[in-house]
Design a protein around this motif. Structure first.
Motif, PDB file in Angstrom:
ATOM      1  N   LEU A  14       0.867  -1.178   0.000  1.00 19.02           N
ATOM      2  CA  LEU A  14       0.000   0.000   0.000  1.00 19.02           C
ATOM      3  C   LEU A  14       0.896   1.218   0.000  1.00 19.02           C
ATOM      4  O   LEU A  14       1.927   1.234   0.658  1.00 19.02           O
ATOM      5  CB  LEU A  14      -0.889   0.024   1.242  1.00 19.02           C
ATOM      6  CG  LEU A  14      -1.913  -1.089   1.334  1.00 19.02           C
ATOM      7  CD1 LEU A  14      -2.712  -0.948   2.616  1.00 19.02           C
ATOM      8  CD2 LEU A  14      -2.850  -1.060   0.149  1.00 19.02           C
ATOM      9  N   PRO A  16       0.483   4.864   0.951  1.00 17.14           N
ATOM     10  CA  PRO A  16      -0.282   6.013   1.453  1.00 17.14           C
ATOM     11  C   PRO A  16       0.224   7.317   0.844  1.00 17.14           C
ATOM     12  O   PRO A  16       1.394   7.432   0.475  1.00 17.14           O
ATOM     13  CB  PRO A  16      -0.022   6.001   2.961  1.00 17.14           C
ATOM     14  CG  PRO A  16       0.441   4.619   3.261  1.00 17.14           C
ATOM     15  CD  PRO A  16       1.136   4.133   2.021  1.00 17.14           C
ATOM     16  N   SER A  23      -5.318   9.341   3.537  1.00 20.82           N
ATOM     17  CA  SER A  23      -4.801   7.973   3.424  1.00 20.82           C
ATOM     18  C   SER A  23      -5.491   7.018   4.385  1.00 20.82           C
ATOM     19  O   SER A  23      -5.537   5.816   4.141  1.00 20.82           O
ATOM     20  CB  SER A  23      -3.298   7.949   3.678  1.00 20.82           C
ATOM     21  OG  SER A  23      -2.611   8.614   2.653  1.00 20.82           O
ATOM     22  N   PHE A  25      -8.544   6.469   4.861  1.00 21.31           N
ATOM     23  CA  PHE A  25      -9.672   5.765   4.245  1.00 21.31           C
ATOM     24  C   PHE A  25      -9.214   4.501   3.523  1.00 21.31           C
ATOM     25  O   PHE A  25      -9.787   3.428   3.682  1.00 21.31           O
ATOM     26  CB  PHE A  25     -10.431   6.678   3.267  1.00 21.31           C
ATOM     27  CG  PHE A  25     -10.946   7.937   3.895  1.00 21.31           C
ATOM     28  CD1 PHE A  25     -11.813   7.890   4.970  1.00 21.31           C
ATOM     29  CD2 PHE A  25     -10.558   9.162   3.412  1.00 21.31           C
ATOM     30  CE1 PHE A  25     -12.295   9.045   5.557  1.00 21.31           C
ATOM     31  CE2 PHE A  25     -11.028  10.323   3.980  1.00 21.31           C
ATOM     32  CZ  PHE A  25     -11.905  10.279   5.060  1.00 21.31           C
ATOM     33  N   THR A  26      -8.178   4.650   2.720  1.00 19.72           N
ATOM     34  CA  THR A  26      -7.663   3.505   1.971  1.00 19.72           C
ATOM     35  C   THR A  26      -7.078   2.457   2.910  1.00 19.72           C
ATOM     36  O   THR A  26      -7.302   1.258   2.732  1.00 19.72           O
ATOM     37  CB  THR A  26      -6.590   3.968   0.963  1.00 19.72           C
ATOM     38  OG1 THR A  26      -7.194   4.912   0.089  1.00 19.72           O
ATOM     39  CG2 THR A  26      -6.051   2.811   0.165  1.00 19.72           C
ATOM     40  N   SER A  29      -9.880   0.664   4.678  1.00 17.26           N
ATOM     41  CA  SER A  29     -10.561  -0.227   3.745  1.00 17.26           C
ATOM     42  C   SER A  29      -9.736  -1.486   3.498  1.00 17.26           C
ATOM     43  O   SER A  29     -10.250  -2.607   3.516  1.00 17.26           O
ATOM     44  CB  SER A  29     -10.824   0.507   2.427  1.00 17.26           C
ATOM     45  OG  SER A  29     -11.507  -0.311   1.526  1.00 17.26           O
ATOM     46  N   PHE A  30      -8.435  -1.302   3.285  1.00 14.07           N
ATOM     47  CA  PHE A  30      -7.589  -2.464   3.056  1.00 14.07           C
ATOM     48  C   PHE A  30      -7.533  -3.369   4.279  1.00 14.07           C
ATOM     49  O   PHE A  30      -7.500  -4.597   4.145  1.00 14.07           O
ATOM     50  CB  PHE A  30      -6.172  -2.080   2.641  1.00 14.07           C
ATOM     51  CG  PHE A  30      -5.325  -3.291   2.414  1.00 14.07           C
ATOM     52  CD1 PHE A  30      -5.479  -4.040   1.262  1.00 14.07           C
ATOM     53  CD2 PHE A  30      -4.437  -3.723   3.382  1.00 14.07           C
ATOM     54  CE1 PHE A  30      -4.741  -5.195   1.063  1.00 14.07           C
ATOM     55  CE2 PHE A  30      -3.699  -4.878   3.196  1.00 14.07           C
ATOM     56  CZ  PHE A  30      -3.843  -5.607   2.030  1.00 14.07           C
ATOM     57  N   PHE A  46     -15.946   0.126   1.887  1.00 10.62           N
ATOM     58  CA  PHE A  46     -15.268   1.413   1.843  1.00 10.62           C
ATOM     59  C   PHE A  46     -16.043   2.436   2.679  1.00 10.62           C
ATOM     60  O   PHE A  46     -15.460   3.246   3.386  1.00 10.62           O
ATOM     61  CB  PHE A  46     -15.072   1.899   0.409  1.00 10.62           C
ATOM     62  CG  PHE A  46     -14.222   3.135   0.316  1.00 10.62           C
ATOM     63  CD1 PHE A  46     -12.908   3.127   0.753  1.00 10.62           C
ATOM     64  CD2 PHE A  46     -14.735   4.307  -0.190  1.00 10.62           C
ATOM     65  CE1 PHE A  46     -12.119   4.273   0.691  1.00 10.62           C
ATOM     66  CE2 PHE A  46     -13.959   5.460  -0.256  1.00 10.62           C
ATOM     67  CZ  PHE A  46     -12.641   5.435   0.190  1.00 10.62           C
ATOM     68  N   TYR A  63     -17.744   9.727   0.616  1.00  9.66           N
ATOM     69  CA  TYR A  63     -17.802   8.706  -0.438  1.00  9.66           C
ATOM     70  C   TYR A  63     -17.979   9.370  -1.811  1.00  9.66           C
ATOM     71  O   TYR A  63     -17.281   9.030  -2.765  1.00  9.66           O
ATOM     72  CB  TYR A  63     -18.930   7.708  -0.172  1.00  9.66           C
ATOM     73  CG  TYR A  63     -18.991   6.642  -1.223  1.00  9.66           C
ATOM     74  CD1 TYR A  63     -18.065   5.609  -1.230  1.00  9.66           C
ATOM     75  CD2 TYR A  63     -19.925   6.693  -2.245  1.00  9.66           C
ATOM     76  CE1 TYR A  63     -18.083   4.645  -2.223  1.00  9.66           C
ATOM     77  CE2 TYR A  63     -19.954   5.741  -3.239  1.00  9.66           C
ATOM     78  CZ  TYR A  63     -19.029   4.720  -3.226  1.00  9.66           C
ATOM     79  OH  TYR A  63     -19.036   3.777  -4.212  1.00  9.66           O
ATOM     80  N   SER A  66     -14.761  11.051  -2.780  1.00 10.53           N
ATOM     81  CA  SER A  66     -13.710  10.080  -3.128  1.00 10.53           C
ATOM     82  C   SER A  66     -13.857   9.517  -4.539  1.00 10.53           C
ATOM     83  O   SER A  66     -12.867   9.126  -5.154  1.00 10.53           O
ATOM     84  CB  SER A  66     -13.681   8.934  -2.119  1.00 10.53           C
ATOM     85  OG  SER A  66     -14.809   8.085  -2.276  1.00 10.53           O
ATOM     86  N   ARG A  70     -10.289   8.513  -7.991  1.00  9.74           N
ATOM     87  CA  ARG A  70      -9.988   7.084  -8.103  1.00  9.74           C
ATOM     88  C   ARG A  70      -8.841   6.866  -9.075  1.00  9.74           C
ATOM     89  O   ARG A  70      -9.038   6.450 -10.201  1.00  9.74           O
ATOM     90  CB  ARG A  70     -11.229   6.333  -8.575  1.00  9.74           C
ATOM     91  CG  ARG A  70     -12.315   6.315  -7.545  1.00  9.74           C
ATOM     92  CD  ARG A  70     -13.602   5.753  -8.068  1.00  9.74           C
ATOM     93  NE  ARG A  70     -13.402   4.479  -8.743  1.00  9.74           N
ATOM     94  CZ  ARG A  70     -14.388   3.691  -9.115  1.00  9.74           C
ATOM     95  NH1 ARG A  70     -15.618   4.025  -8.904  1.00  9.74           N
ATOM     96  NH2 ARG A  70     -14.132   2.563  -9.733  1.00  9.74           N
ATOM     97  N   SER A  72      -6.467   4.531 -10.028  1.00 12.38           N
ATOM     98  CA  SER A  72      -6.218   3.123  -9.802  1.00 12.38           C
ATOM     99  C   SER A  72      -5.668   2.463 -11.053  1.00 12.38           C
ATOM    100  O   SER A  72      -6.074   2.769 -12.158  1.00 12.38           O
ATOM    101  CB  SER A  72      -7.524   2.426  -9.393  1.00 12.38           C
ATOM    102  OG  SER A  72      -7.325   1.051  -9.260  1.00 12.38           O
TER     103      SER A  72
END
Length: 177
Positions: A14, A16, A23, A25-26, A29-30, A46, A63, A66, A70, A72
């Protein structure tokens, strides 16, 4: 995928951001995924991760916010419905989305999440400027909008979605410079 470990996965990294508050939030979630990959359900989990970081009254707003960031390599950078709106130049849909994002940002600004707010303020200000740009377009100030789009292209705090500028460039046939 809940099957990563079954496919000889040796590790997950990961990365961050330099903005610790965002960071969280991610990372939260992970951690849900890592705890039980078989029961992990993307969006719902999430939102649970968001709730573990901020007060319940702005979970939906965070949400929404966010979804515009994204970046990704393993999924679309935008939700499919936004991609579809942009491709079709769906003015009504984009207008609704711009207002939805703007309202979410206003709720976040009015929250008591001071550390988070400090971390994301440059993007909140950018979204507010994009809302003004969009309204100027709707009000018929096309020349002004064309001039301002050039400034928006140079901004270092634009969202990865950047729906207002992308839409206006397409509608007004503005080429990259």
């Amino acid at each position: 995928s809940p099957y990563l470990c079954e496919n000889h996965l040796e590790g997950i990294v990961l990365n961050p951001m330099d903005r610790w508050e965002v960071s969280k939030f991610t990372l939260a979630s992970f951690s849900q995924y890592a705890f039980n990959a078989n029961s992990f359900r993307g969006r719902d989990d999430f939102k649970k991760a968001i709730l573990s970081v901020v007060s319940e009254d702005i979970v939906e707003d965070i949400y929404i916010f966010s979804q515009y960031f994204r970046n990704s390599r393993i999924s679309n950078s935008l939700p499919f419905y936004l991609i579809d709106m942009l491709n079709k130049v769906d003015i009504k849909g984009i207008d609704k989305e711009v207002n939805r994002l703007f309202n979410a940002v206003q709720n976040i600004k009015n929250s008591d999440q001071k550390n988070l707010l400090e971390s994301i303020m440059p993007w909140i200000l950018q979204i507010e400027e994009e809302k003004i740009l969009w309204q100027n377009f709707k009000d018929g100030y096309v020349d002004d909008v064309k001039n301002k789009i050039k400034l928006f292209n140079k901004s270092k705090h634009k969202t990865s979605a950047n729906i207002v500028v992308k839409t206006l460039k397409k509608i007004l046939d503005i080429k990259e410079t």
